[in-house]
Write a protein that holds these residues in place. Structure first.
Motif, PDB file in Angstrom:
ATOM      1  N   GLY A   1       0.743  -1.241   0.000  1.00 44.28           N
ATOM      2  CA  GLY A   1       0.000   0.000   0.000  1.00 44.28           C
ATOM      3  C   GLY A   1       0.774   1.293   0.000  1.00 44.28           C
ATOM      4  N   GLY A   2       0.621   2.071  -1.078  1.00 42.27           N
ATOM      5  CA  GLY A   2       1.080   3.445  -1.087  1.00 42.27           C
ATOM      6  C   GLY A   2       2.567   3.624  -1.301  1.00 42.27           C
ATOM      7  N   ASP A   3       3.042   3.334  -2.517  1.00 42.01           N
ATOM      8  CA  ASP A   3       4.444   3.585  -2.859  1.00 42.01           C
ATOM      9  C   ASP A   3       4.698   5.095  -2.895  1.00 42.01           C
ATOM     10  OD1 ASP A   3       7.130   3.182  -3.924  1.00 42.01           O
ATOM     11  OD2 ASP A   3       6.409   1.253  -4.648  1.00 42.01           O
ATOM     12  N   LEU A   4       5.912   5.512  -3.265  1.00 39.08           N
ATOM     13  CA  LEU A   4       6.309   6.914  -3.158  1.00 39.08           C
ATOM     14  C   LEU A   4       5.428   7.859  -3.961  1.00 39.08           C
ATOM     15  CD1 LEU A   4      10.210   6.620  -3.334  1.00 39.08           C
ATOM     16  CD2 LEU A   4       8.787   6.946  -1.311  1.00 39.08           C
ATOM     17  N   ARG A   5       4.806   7.369  -5.027  1.00 39.33           N
ATOM     18  CA  ARG A   5       3.992   8.244  -5.878  1.00 39.33           C
ATOM     19  C   ARG A   5       2.544   7.786  -5.967  1.00 39.33           C
ATOM     20  NH1 ARG A   5       5.383   8.508 -11.367  1.00 39.33           N
ATOM     21  NH2 ARG A   5       5.978   6.310 -11.310  1.00 39.33           N
ATOM     22  N   GLU A   6       2.074   7.067  -4.943  1.00 37.33           N
ATOM     23  CA  GLU A   6       0.749   6.479  -5.030  1.00 37.33           C
ATOM     24  C   GLU A   6      -0.098   6.809  -3.794  1.00 37.33           C
ATOM     25  OE1 GLU A   6       1.947   2.237  -7.214  1.00 37.33           O
ATOM     26  OE2 GLU A   6       1.517   2.315  -5.068  1.00 37.33           O
ATOM     27  N   ASN A   7      -1.394   6.852  -4.026  1.00 39.56           N
ATOM     28  CA  ASN A   7      -2.370   6.840  -2.941  1.00 39.56           C
ATOM     29  C   ASN A   7      -3.359   5.730  -3.260  1.00 39.56           C
ATOM     30  OD1 ASN A   7      -3.993   7.423  -0.759  1.00 39.56           O
ATOM     31  ND2 ASN A   7      -4.956   9.211  -1.693  1.00 39.56           N
ATOM     32  N   VAL A   8      -3.598   4.837  -2.304  1.00 44.01           N
ATOM     33  CA  VAL A   8      -4.485   3.700  -2.551  1.00 44.01           C
ATOM     34  C   VAL A   8      -5.654   3.732  -1.577  1.00 44.01           C
ATOM     35  CG1 VAL A   8      -2.542   2.307  -3.365  1.00 44.01           C
ATOM     36  CG2 VAL A   8      -3.317   2.057  -1.018  1.00 44.01           C
ATOM     37  N   SER A   9      -6.794   3.221  -2.034  1.00 42.05           N
ATOM     38  CA  SER A   9      -7.922   3.034  -1.129  1.00 42.05           C
ATOM     39  C   SER A   9      -7.608   1.870  -0.200  1.00 42.05           C
ATOM     40  CB  SER A   9      -9.195   2.749  -1.925  1.00 42.05           C
ATOM     41  OG  SER A   9      -9.069   1.555  -2.663  1.00 42.05           O
ATOM     42  N   LYS A  10      -8.414   1.694   0.801  1.00 38.07           N
ATOM     43  CA  LYS A  10      -8.260   0.537   1.690  1.00 38.07           C
ATOM     44  C   LYS A  10      -9.012  -0.633   1.055  1.00 38.07           C
ATOM     45  CE  LYS A  10      -7.523   2.982   6.057  1.00 38.07           C
ATOM     46  NZ  LYS A  10      -7.277   4.310   5.479  1.00 38.07           N
ATOM     47  N   PHE A  11      -8.257  -1.594   0.522  1.00 37.14           N
ATOM     48  CA  PHE A  11      -8.920  -2.725  -0.120  1.00 37.14           C
ATOM     49  C   PHE A  11      -8.144  -4.010   0.089  1.00 37.14           C
ATOM     50  CE2 PHE A  11      -6.181  -1.077  -3.486  1.00 37.14           C
ATOM     51  CZ  PHE A  11      -5.851  -2.151  -4.308  1.00 37.14           C
ATOM     52  N   SER A  12      -8.850  -5.119  -0.108  1.00 36.82           N
ATOM     53  CA  SER A  12      -8.244  -6.446  -0.020  1.00 36.82           C
ATOM     54  C   SER A  12      -8.503  -7.181  -1.324  1.00 36.82           C
ATOM     55  CB  SER A  12      -8.819  -7.231   1.167  1.00 36.82           C
ATOM     56  OG  SER A  12     -10.234  -7.331   1.072  1.00 36.82           O
ATOM     57  N   ILE A  13      -7.653  -8.188  -1.597  1.00 34.60           N
ATOM     58  CA  ILE A  13      -7.708  -8.914  -2.864  1.00 34.60           C
ATOM     59  C   ILE A  13      -7.688 -10.411  -2.608  1.00 34.60           C
ATOM     60  CG2 ILE A  13      -6.519  -9.375  -5.046  1.00 34.60           C
ATOM     61  CD1 ILE A  13      -5.237  -6.641  -4.884  1.00 34.60           C
ATOM     62  N   TYR A  14      -8.569 -11.130  -3.288  1.00 33.37           N
ATOM     63  CA  TYR A  14      -8.465 -12.576  -3.376  1.00 33.37           C
ATOM     64  C   TYR A  14      -8.629 -12.965  -4.839  1.00 33.37           C
ATOM     65  CZ  TYR A  14     -13.583 -13.020  -3.835  1.00 33.37           C
ATOM     66  OH  TYR A  14     -14.885 -12.941  -4.265  1.00 33.37           O
ATOM     67  N   GLN A  15      -8.256 -14.177  -5.174  1.00 38.65           N
ATOM     68  CA  GLN A  15      -8.341 -14.645  -6.553  1.00 38.65           C
ATOM     69  C   GLN A  15      -9.557 -15.534  -6.731  1.00 38.65           C
ATOM     70  OE1 GLN A  15      -6.328 -14.138  -9.554  1.00 38.65           O
ATOM     71  NE2 GLN A  15      -8.244 -15.053 -10.247  1.00 38.65           N
ATOM     72  N   ARG A  16     -10.443 -15.172  -7.650  1.00 36.13           N
ATOM     73  CA  ARG A  16     -11.563 -16.045  -7.980  1.00 36.13           C
ATOM     74  C   ARG A  16     -11.109 -17.131  -8.955  1.00 36.13           C
ATOM     75  NH1 ARG A  16     -15.336 -13.624 -10.755  1.00 36.13           N
ATOM     76  NH2 ARG A  16     -14.206 -11.692 -11.105  1.00 36.13           N
ATOM     77  N   THR A  17     -11.671 -18.310  -8.787  1.00 36.15           N
ATOM     78  CA  THR A  17     -11.312 -19.465  -9.601  1.00 36.15           C
ATOM     79  C   THR A  17     -12.609 -20.112 -10.085  1.00 36.15           C
ATOM     80  OG1 THR A  17     -11.364 -21.064  -7.779  1.00 36.15           O
ATOM     81  CG2 THR A  17      -9.325 -19.825  -8.066  1.00 36.15           C
TER      82      THR A  17
END
Length: 331
Positions: free
Chosen positions: A143-159
């Motif tokens: 979350g949030g590299d030097l040039r980024e702003n990210v929302s609060k989110f989570s990721i899973y992979q659908r299969t």
């Protein structure tokens, strides 16, 4: 793996708190060791692996991995929680954005890796098949590299596996997220994020995202921490109720990047977490005379996941991404 304890550590694999260093077996990784904290209860139970620092400027997630080590009491848990707070060791003091400086690859898009491949490929393979080989769940925090702003989110992979999808979604919902992103099943056909690489082998991995501009902020740190602790509670490692949820946790099923149409400076008109509609102007690209060169439009209706915060962006480089809400949710 070769495990070396610190002076204040219990023996590896024994109940208590292990602190020390891990060396993977792959000779391509021989020049590096990884800090490892593993908290193990007296009773057997599930195993949760947690990491951060695939992108070394995403410091809120790294800080969360450090703090997590002091928040779990081995006398009150079943099973174990294993933590590597910094994955991309070669980049630690180089502050490289996104890539591993040894081979120029983005570790985050290299899973499941290749034992015969480059450094990053070998590292992804070793994470999966050495450190996480018997893990019930792996969580990689970002979350949030030097040039980024990210929302609060989570990721899973659908299969196409209903049981794995159900578990993945349930675990991703453990984060107090604005958005819960279920990646399309088509992602499994190519190398990708940890959730994708693990799902290819019918295993469970998640990602969490929160932070901005390489800065520590307590809200993002807490987001990662409480989400991981909720996963440990859901797995039955920690016997306690889940922490309360304040955000919407809107389920989304597609992740659409959008690129800069022309060299220039991007001036944003929306922020991560905002709802957007297809074709909506997200901002403009201007030159150094202040003239508008192009408009940037939303590729679909959904929510802005993240955006670049430094205005200078080259043509063809990503500006941000939109998450598309699940069809069943918005019908």
């Amino acid at each position: 793996m070769e495990i070396s304890p610190s002076n204040d550590s219990c023996s590896y694999g024994k109940p208590g708190i292990f602190r020390g260093y891990l060396r993977f077996d792959n000779p391509r990784l021989a020049d590096y060791s990884w800090p490892l904290c593993e908290i193990r209860g007296e009773e057997p139970g599930p195993r949760l692996c947690v990491s951060a620092g695939v992108h070394v400027n995403e410091v809120s997630s790294i800080e969360a991995a450090v703090r997590l080590q002091g928040m779990i009491d081995p006398q009150t848990i079943r099973g174990s929680v294993s933590i590597i707070p910094l994955i991309n060791q070669p980049a630690y003091y180089k502050y490289t954005q996104l890539i591993c400086p040894i081979d120029g690859k983005n570790i985050n898009f290299t899973f499941p890796g290749n034992s015969e491949g480059t450094f990053s490929e070998a590292l992804c393979d070793s994470i999966m098949n050495e450190w996480c080989v018997d893990a019930d769940c792996y969580v990689d925090m970002h979350g949030g590299d030097l040039r980024e702003n990210v929302s609060k989110f989570s990721i899973y992979q659908r299969t196409h596996d209903v049981e794995l999808d159900t578990i993945g979604r349930r675990m991703a919902m453990c984060f107090d997220a604005e958005i819960v992103m279920g990646l399309p099943a088509a992602h499994i056909e190519r190398s990708g994020r940890p959730p994708t690489g693990f799902a290819r082998h019918n295993r469970l991995a998640l990602m969490s995202e929160a932070g901005a501009n390489g800065l520590l902020d307590e809200g993002s740190i807490s987001f990662h921490l409480e989400g991981v602790l909720n996963i440990a509670r859901t797995l039955g490692i920690i016997d306690a109720p889940l922490a309360p949820f304040l955000n919407a946790r809107i389920p989304c099923d597609d992740y659409l990047w959008f690129d800069c149409p022309v060299d220039g400076e991007f001036h944003a008109e929306v922020e991560p977490g905002d709802r957007v509609t297809k074709g909506q102007r997200l901002g403009t690209i201007r030159n150094l005379f202040g003239e508008t060169l192009a408009e940037v439009a939303a590729p679909d209706t959904g929510f802005l996941l993240w955006r670049m915060t430094h205005p200078a962006i080259q043509m063809g480089s990503p500006i941000g991404a939109v998450a598309v809400e699940e069809t069943s949710v918005h019908q």
